[in-house]
Design a protein around this motif. Structure first.
Motif, PDB file in Angstrom:
ATOM      1  N   TYR A 206       1.068  -1.337   0.193  1.00  0.00           N
ATOM      2  CA  TYR A 206      -0.316  -0.349  -0.028  1.00  0.00           C
ATOM      3  C   TYR A 206       1.009   1.437  -0.001  1.00  0.00           C
ATOM      4  O   TYR A 206       1.738   1.350   0.873  1.00  0.00           O
ATOM      5  CB  TYR A 206      -0.687   0.035   1.025  1.00  0.00           C
ATOM      6  N   VAL A 207       0.866   1.882  -1.016  1.00  0.00           N
ATOM      7  CA  VAL A 207       1.400   2.991  -1.528  1.00  0.00           C
ATOM      8  C   VAL A 207       0.463   4.127  -0.781  1.00  0.00           C
ATOM      9  O   VAL A 207      -0.480   4.766  -1.395  1.00  0.00           O
ATOM     10  CB  VAL A 207       1.935   4.194  -2.697  1.00  0.00           C
ATOM     11  N   CYS A 208       0.714   4.704   0.464  1.00  0.00           N
ATOM     12  CA  CYS A 208      -0.469   6.203   0.563  1.00  0.00           C
ATOM     13  C   CYS A 208       0.637   7.537   0.393  1.00  0.00           C
ATOM     14  O   CYS A 208       1.419   7.845   1.009  1.00  0.00           O
ATOM     15  CB  CYS A 208       0.344   6.331   2.107  1.00  0.00           C
ATOM     16  N   ASN A 209      -0.409   7.931  -0.341  1.00  0.00           N
ATOM     17  CA  ASN A 209      -0.172   9.245  -1.288  1.00  0.00           C
ATOM     18  C   ASN A 209      -0.262  10.212  -0.145  1.00  0.00           C
ATOM     19  O   ASN A 209      -2.093  10.594  -0.172  1.00  0.00           O
ATOM     20  CB  ASN A 209      -0.378   8.729  -2.281  1.00  0.00           C
ATOM     21  N   VAL A 210       0.046  11.360   0.449  1.00  0.00           N
ATOM     22  CA  VAL A 210      -0.504  12.125   1.605  1.00  0.00           C
ATOM     23  C   VAL A 210      -0.246  13.268   0.906  1.00  0.00           C
ATOM     24  O   VAL A 210       0.801  13.793  -0.251  1.00  0.00           O
ATOM     25  CB  VAL A 210       0.575  11.714   2.537  1.00  0.00           C
ATOM     26  N   GLU A 211       0.067  14.365   1.510  1.00  0.00           N
ATOM     27  CA  GLU A 211       0.327  15.601   1.521  1.00  0.00           C
ATOM     28  C   GLU A 211       1.645  15.941   1.521  1.00  0.00           C
ATOM     29  O   GLU A 211       1.946  15.378   2.143  1.00  0.00           O
ATOM     30  CB  GLU A 211      -0.507  16.639   1.752  1.00  0.00           C
TER      31      GLU A 211
END
Length: 366
Positions: A206-211
């Protein structure tokens, strides 16, 4: 051996932006609308490994050749993809060809970027994609059962074994659980499950794309994803695709300053690769000489002859011995001669399991 990782997720979660950053190309069009990726974009990237640079300096190698891995940018899936909704059938087939899934999950709020489901909820998004993969697998396996049962009743051993695996996976899928929960750690067992070609049996990162502000430690959204990953034995990393895309276009000399300015020690690519290696049980060994220092990727548990075969099939067929020095011993001895003097040089046979970081030279008969 490297690995082929399919980047999947709902539309507008940052898949193509991440792909562009990872491969440092503009091959994938990143745009704020669903299905902007019409064909899977494929990019090979070098695996960053600081050990290779150190070995090169010690040996005075003229060339550095890192091992490589492949990323495939696959178009956004939507509800109903398993039944052909959106561009489902085509891209489910693309996923099937990959070794692992990098599931990009949107973990940031931004009113300017449309969310196909109407709002940010990473767990719901994960379940949407997972459900489509499981439904596709369920349909695929149910079509195979009759033929396998017929062959198994006729005494076909392979069909009996395949039927047992299929029934094991069907039981999980009917309970709403992915097929990968049936896959054990044994390499042979993983190989048998891989032969079924199931989408939900693929290892998941899982690649969590965050700000940007959450690129170092994540946020509340990514924390939920990490908890989910832990429950199911998956891997998870935090990445800001926006930051990665900005780093990718900078000269190498400026990247370090940029990373320090945003509070990061390394690019997200490095974290993705390490997590991917762990996920796929991969390790690296090295061959070092005056001509080149080179990294090779093998599966954990690989024996010396098979590791030699990654370089050339003749090396495996004619394998005699592997001259072996552990990476730390090579470095502390400042090369092969020093490692020999310190008694750290070993001759290993056919049963030797290659360790991560081994510096190897293979002896083989022509």
């Amino acid at each position: 051996m490297g690995f082929k990782c399919g980047i999947v997720g709902l539309p507008n979660v940052g898949k193509s932006t991440l792909f562009n950053a990872l491969t440092q190309t503009a091959a994938a069009q990143a745009a704020n609308y669903p299905f902007c990726t019409i064909e899977p974009n494929v990019g090979d990237v070098a695996v960053p490994d600081p050990r290779l640079e150190i070995l090169t300096q010690i040996a005075g190698s003229k060339e550095i050749i890192p091992t490589r891995l492949t990323f495939v940018d696959i178009a956004g899936l939507v509800r109903g993809a398993s039944k052909g909704e959106g561009l489902g059938n085509q891209f489910l087939a693309n996923i099937r060809e990959c070794d692992a899934i990098a599931h990009v999950v949107r973990c940031f709020e931004d009113g300017d970027i449309t969310h196909v489901e109407g709002g940010v909820d990473p767990i719901r998004d994960i379940e949407t994609i997972e459900t489509e993969l499981m439904l596709a697998d369920l349909e695929s396996l149910e079509k195979r059962v009759g033929n396998l049962e017929k062959k198994a009743k006729g005494g076909d051993k392979d069909s009996k074994e395949a039927l047992a695996l299929v029934e094991q996976c069907l039981a999980l899928l009917r309970e709403g659980k992915p097929a990968r929960m049936a896959v054990g750690a044994n390499p042979e067992e993983r190989k048998a499950f891989a032969a079924l070609g199931l989408l939900s049996s693929k290892p998941v990162l899982y690649v969590c794309n965050v700000e940007e502000a959450a690129a170092d430690k994540g946020n509340d959204f990514s924390a939920k994803v990490f908890a989910r990953a832990k429950e199911e034995g998956a891997e998870a990393v935090v990445v800001s695709a926006k930051i990665e895309s900005e780093i990718a276009v900078l000269p190498q000399a400026e990247q370090k300053d940029y990373l320090e300015a945003v509070g990061l020690e390394e690019p997200g690519l490095n974290r993705v690769i390490r997590a991917g290696y762990e996920l796929l049980h991969l390790v690296t060994y090295f061959t070092v000489g005056p001509k080149e220092a080179r990294a090779w990727t093998i599966e954990k548990g690989t024996r010396a002859p098979q590791a030699a075969g990654v370089i050339h099939t003749d090396f495996e067929k004619g394998f005699i011995r592997a001259e072996t020095i552990a990476y730390d011993d090579y470095v502390s001895g400042k090369g092969e001669a020093g490692a020999r003097e310190a008694g750290k040089f070993r001759l290993e046979g056919k049963d030797y399991v290659v360790a991560d970081g081994d510096v190897l030279h293979f002896r083989f008969a022509n």
